[in-house]
Every structure is written in structure tokens, then in C-alpha cells.
Scaffold this active site. Structure first.
Site, short mmCIF file in Angstrom:
data_model
loop_
_atom_site.label_atom_id
_atom_site.label_comp_id
_atom_site.label_asym_id
_atom_site.label_seq_id
_atom_site.Cartn_x
_atom_site.Cartn_y
_atom_site.Cartn_z
N LYS A 1 -9.15 1.18 -4.19
CA LYS A 1 -10.01 2.34 -3.95
C LYS A 1 -8.38 2.95 -3.47
O LYS A 1 -7.29 2.53 -3.39
CB LYS A 1 -10.19 2.83 -2.81
CG LYS A 1 -9.64 1.82 -2.09
CD LYS A 1 -10.85 1.13 0.03
CE LYS A 1 -10.36 3.10 0.69
NZ LYS A 1 -8.73 2.70 0.93
N LYS B 1 -4.75 -7.03 10.63
CA LYS B 1 -3.44 -6.13 10.99
C LYS B 1 -3.50 -4.77 12.22
O LYS B 1 -3.02 -5.39 12.60
CB LYS B 1 -1.97 -5.44 9.85
CG LYS B 1 -3.15 -4.38 8.86
CD LYS B 1 -2.01 -3.15 8.07
CE LYS B 1 -2.43 -2.43 8.20
NZ LYS B 1 -1.75 -1.44 6.45
N LYS C 1 -1.64 0.89 -3.60
CA LYS C 1 -0.11 0.74 -3.04
C LYS C 1 0.73 0.57 -3.88
O LYS C 1 0.99 0.76 -4.76
CB LYS C 1 -0.06 -0.57 -1.94
CG LYS C 1 -0.97 -1.12 -0.79
CD LYS C 1 -0.86 -0.30 0.01
CE LYS C 1 -2.14 -0.14 0.64
NZ LYS C 1 -2.44 0.33 2.62
N HIS D 1 -13.45 5.63 4.75
CA HIS D 1 -12.41 5.13 4.95
C HIS D 1 -13.06 5.51 6.81
O HIS D 1 -12.91 6.77 7.28
CB HIS D 1 -11.47 5.40 4.37
CG HIS D 1 -9.77 4.70 4.97
ND1 HIS D 1 -9.15 5.68 5.79
CD2 HIS D 1 -9.84 4.23 4.58
CE1 HIS D 1 -8.38 5.01 5.69
NE2 HIS D 1 -8.95 3.84 5.63
C1 CAP Z 1 -5.03 -1.42 4.38
C2 CAP Z 1 -5.33 0.36 4.37
C3 CAP Z 1 -6.95 0.40 4.92
C4 CAP Z 1 -6.88 0.06 6.57
C5 CAP Z 1 -8.00 1.12 6.79
C6 CAP Z 1 -4.17 0.82 4.98
O1 CAP Z 1 -3.35 -1.86 3.38
O2 CAP Z 1 -5.04 0.46 3.15
O3 CAP Z 1 -6.48 1.43 4.63
O4 CAP Z 1 -6.89 -1.61 6.22
O5 CAP Z 1 -7.81 0.51 8.21
O6 CAP Z 1 -3.55 1.65 4.75
O7 CAP Z 1 -3.82 0.05 6.13
P1 CAP Z 1 -3.28 -3.50 3.65
P2 CAP Z 1 -9.33 -0.37 8.85
O8 CAP Z 1 -4.01 -3.89 2.64
O9 CAP Z 1 -1.62 -3.46 2.69
O10 CAP Z 1 -2.64 -3.94 4.75
O11 CAP Z 1 -10.18 -0.57 8.25
O12 CAP Z 1 -9.06 -0.44 10.43
O13 CAP Z 1 -9.81 1.44 9.06
MG MG Z 2 -5.18 2.56 3.86
#
Ligand code: CAP
Ligand code: MG
Length: 403
Positions: free
Chosen positions: A168, A299, A142, A259
């Protein structure tokens, strides 16, 4: 029986019997349509060998649940888009139904593909956790976009020093000008090599090669040749074929992290759409080695029993197919690790983006805090107790608390 069985929840519109509705789904997806047709006649009566069949029908919630069988012969083995056209085709808009949701599919032998090349065991072997069986910890770099390759590599280095098993790209980072994919790969892999000299640990970097179908294999092959040790692809935006294309190419000899951007648009409504289970089973057939299935405390919501079932679809027996490592991601932080492990078990990758890079002492401390939270959960000690002797965890709990 060698047919494909699909389970649906549905709610008929007023005046439509459940028997009629279940039959309508079955016919619509096989040999029928909304009216009688002259092309099905005495001469072509042989087509009825390909009729679908209603196997079960029972009330469920405020609607009904039905199991339909689709004849093996109507599927083209290995053609996953075609499987989906049958089980998830023209039925979601049927006027006689108020709602319909594909809950599950049972894929018979012969339609089940070759599956993952690495699976959980293969990935654990790379990371050296095949004996400890501890949950893996991963991080998403991030901010999602914006960092240049050098700074991306620096974040990766810090995360690797802190103890993650997987780093990742985020789903929106592909091959933009501000962070070209091949330059980023080279710098991140160099950084991970430097970290390895210090820690002795192999860390995976899932490079996001999600792109248009005409280029994905070329980009992936170049990345593997340049030293990538994992590739990431987004199954719902790029499609199941993209996963299949990478996993079935012998020269792509690295695990595939899958993903699922967009999944909430399909899976969220409990009465309509497509549940995660069929998606998970198809990703396993396509050869994904890791797949996001969701969190119980994160979340994006998520019902524990559903996620557990989805994870079992990845880790339980499925003929000759290897297992897939389930990934819990989205809003995780050290204070949520115990809840995830207690519910989902140890065969899981716990991923945190904000929950690592948001640590007041930076990425390496954030990664350490996540690993400490895992150690606490495995030792049966509460995060708060463990934090008394683990400062990184303490600082994480101070800002985010624990559940
Ligand atoms: C999490 C994340 C992931 C999601 C995917 C985001 O970031 O990088 O892509 O978790 O969701 O972009 O939201 P944080 P899922 O750890 O900062 O929340 O696994 O439900 O498909
Ligand atoms: Mg993400």
C-alpha cells in the site's frame, strides 16, 4: 427495538447528578437544548415522539456508563454524517460534563447500509488464501514520500517476490509531482504482473486515492479503468462519505482499504472522545473491505481487549453485511508477529513498513522474514526456534528482537 443505541462513558462536573447528565446528553442530541424552548409547546408536543431515552445508567471507573436510545425516525437512512451528528454531535463540549466518550453504537436494520462488496472472503479469494486461512501480510512502501514511480514499483516488485499479499501507499502519498498517481499505478501494476509470472501469486496494491470530495470518484474510476486492483482511502481525513462514495459505486469493483490517519486524536483519551468501535462499525456500514484497527505490540500502543472487540465488530455477524478484514499496522516487524496472532487470531492483515524495508538484506528478504514469522506462529514454534532454519527471519530478529 429498531432504535439506534449508543453507549457513552461520562464524568459529570461537581454538583451535577449522573441522572441529570445522562438526560442532558440525550436531550441535547434530540429534541432539547440547554434551556426550555418556546418552540416545544402544547401545539408541537408531537416532537416528543423523537425524544432520546436513557436506557441504562451505572457507575463505571471514576465516572458512569450510560446507554441511550435514539429514535429510528430521527436518522436519515444511509446518511452517515447525519448519524454522527446525532451520536457524536454537540456533546463533547457540554459544560456540565468533565468528560464524555462515545464507546459503541448498535446500528439497527434499515440504517445499516449495504456494507463491503468483497469482505474477508472476497479478498482471500483474490489472494488464494480462502483454504489456508493464514493471516495476510502487507507492506507500506517506505519512505512515505519521495520515491519516484519507477523506484516505488521496484520496491513493490521486491515485496511481492518476498511473499506479501498487499502493498500500500502511505497516507501522505497521493498525487504529488514527484510520484504522479496514474504513472505510479501503471508501473506498480506492471511490476506486480512481472512478480506474478515468477510466483503465480496475485498481490493487491492499495493505491491511495484520498482526495477532495469533488475529485475522488473521478480519480478512483480512472484508476480502476487503468487496472487498479484495490483502492485506499483515509476515513477520518476524507470522511465516511468518501468510503461510502467509492464502495457504493458499482464500477469501482475492487476492494477498499481503509486507513485512519488522525484516529489517535479522537480515540486515545480513555475518558473523552470517540472509541474505535463506532468508527469500525460505521466503516463496515459504508462498505470498507479492510480497516486498520491497531496492534497490540506495535508503535502506537493499543489495548488488546479493545482491539479484539473492534475486530469482532468487523468480523462478527452484522445482518446481511459482509465482514471487513482487520488490519494491524504501526511498528510491526517479524519479532512481533507471534504476539499479534496469539492475541488477535488469523483473520487479520499484518502490515509492516519499516519492519520489512528495514531488513538488512532488503525488501524481499524483509517480506520473507514476515511470512516466516507467520508460518512459525501458525506451527506453534517460537520465532527464535524457527529462525534457526530460516535465515531471513534470523537476521530480522538479530536487529529487532522478539516479544
Ligand atoms: C506504519 C504506517 C501506518 C500506521 C497506521 C505509518 O508504518 O504506515 O500508516 O500503522 O496506523 O505511517 O505509521 P510502519 P494505524 O510499519 O513503518 O510503522 O493502523 O494505527 O491507524
Ligand atoms: Mg502510514
Amino acid at each position: 427495538m429498531n432504535d439506534l443505541i449508543a453507549t457513552y462513558y461520562f464524568k459529570p462536573k461537581a454538583g451535577v447528578t449522573p441522572e441529570y447528565a445522562a438526560q442532558a446528553i440525550s436531550e441535547e442530541q434530540t429534541t432539547g437544548t440547554w434551556t426550555g424552548i418556546s418552540t416545544v409547546n402544547e401545539k408541537t408536543a408531537y416532537v416528543h415522539a423523537y425524544d432520546g431515552e436513557v436506557l441504562e445508567l451505572a457507575p463505571s471507573g471514576s465516572g458512569f456508563q450510560t446507554k441511550l436510545s435514539f429514535p429510528y425516525e430521527i436518522f436519515e437512512p444511509g446518511n452517515i454524517p447525519q448519524y454522527l451528528s446525532v451520536v457524536a454531535g454537540n456533546l463533547f463540549g457540554l459544560g456540565k460534563l468533565e468528560a464524555v466518550r462515545l464507546l459503541d453504537i448498535e446500528i439497527p436494520k434499515g440504517l445499516d447500509g449495504t456494507g463491503p462488496k468483497f469482505g474477508i472472503e472476497g479478498i482471500r479469494k483474490i489472494c488464494g488464501t480462502e483454504t489456508s486461512r493464514r493471516p495476510h501480510v502487507g507492506t507500506i512502501i517506505k519512505p512515505k514520500v519521495g520515491l519516484n514511480p519507477k523506484d516505488t514499483a521496484e520496491v513493490a516488485y521486491e515485496a511481492a517476490l518476498g511473499g506479501v499479499d498487499l502493498i500500500k501507499d502511505d497516507e501522505t502519498l497521493t498525487d504529488q509531482k514527484f510520484c504522479p498517481l496514474m504513472v505510479r499505478l501503471e508501473m506498480v501494476m506492471d511490476a506486480l504482473e512481472r512478480a506474478k509470472e515468477e510466483t503465480g501469486r496475485e498481490v493487491l496494491y492499495a493505491l491511495n486515492v484520498t482526495t477532495g470530495g469533488d475529485r475522488i470518484l473521478e480519480i478512483a474510476s480512472n484508476a480502476v479503468k487503468a487496472g487498479a486492483n484495490m483502492l485506499m482511502v483515509d476515513v477520518l481525513t476524507a470522511g465516511f462519505s468518501a468510503v461510502q462514495c467509492l464502495a457504493s459505486e458499482p464500477s469501482i469493483n475492487v476492494p477498499i482499504h481503509v486507513h485512519r490517519t488522525m484516529h489517535g486524536a479522537l480515540t486515545r483519551n480513555p475518558e473523552h472522545g470517540i472509541a474505535m468501535r463506532p468508527i469500525a462499525k460505521l466503516v463496515r456500514v459504508c462498505g470498507g473491505d479492510q480497516l486498520h484497527t491497531g496492534t497490540v505490540s506495535g508503535k502506537m500502543g493499543g489495548k488488546a481487549d479493545e482491539i479484539l472487540g473492534d475486530n469482532r465488530a468487523l468480523t462478527g455477524p452484522a445482518g446481511k453485511l459482509l465482514t471487513v478484514f482487520p488490519v494491524a499496522s504501526g511498528g510491526l516487524h517479524p519479532g512481533k508477529v507471534n504476539a499479534e496472532i496469539t492475541t488477535l487470531g488469523n483473520e487479520i492483515v499484518l502490515q509492516a513498513g519499516g519492519g520489512i524495508h528495514g531488513h538488512p538484506d532488503g525488501t524481499a528478504a524483509g517480506a520473507r522474514a514476515m511470512r516466516q514469522a507467520v508460518d512459525a506462529a501458525l506451527a506453534g514454534v517460537s520465532a527464535n526456534e524457527y529462525a534457526k532454519t530460516h535465515i531471513e527471519l534470523q537476521k530480522a530478529l538479530d536487529i529487532w528482537g522478539s516479544v
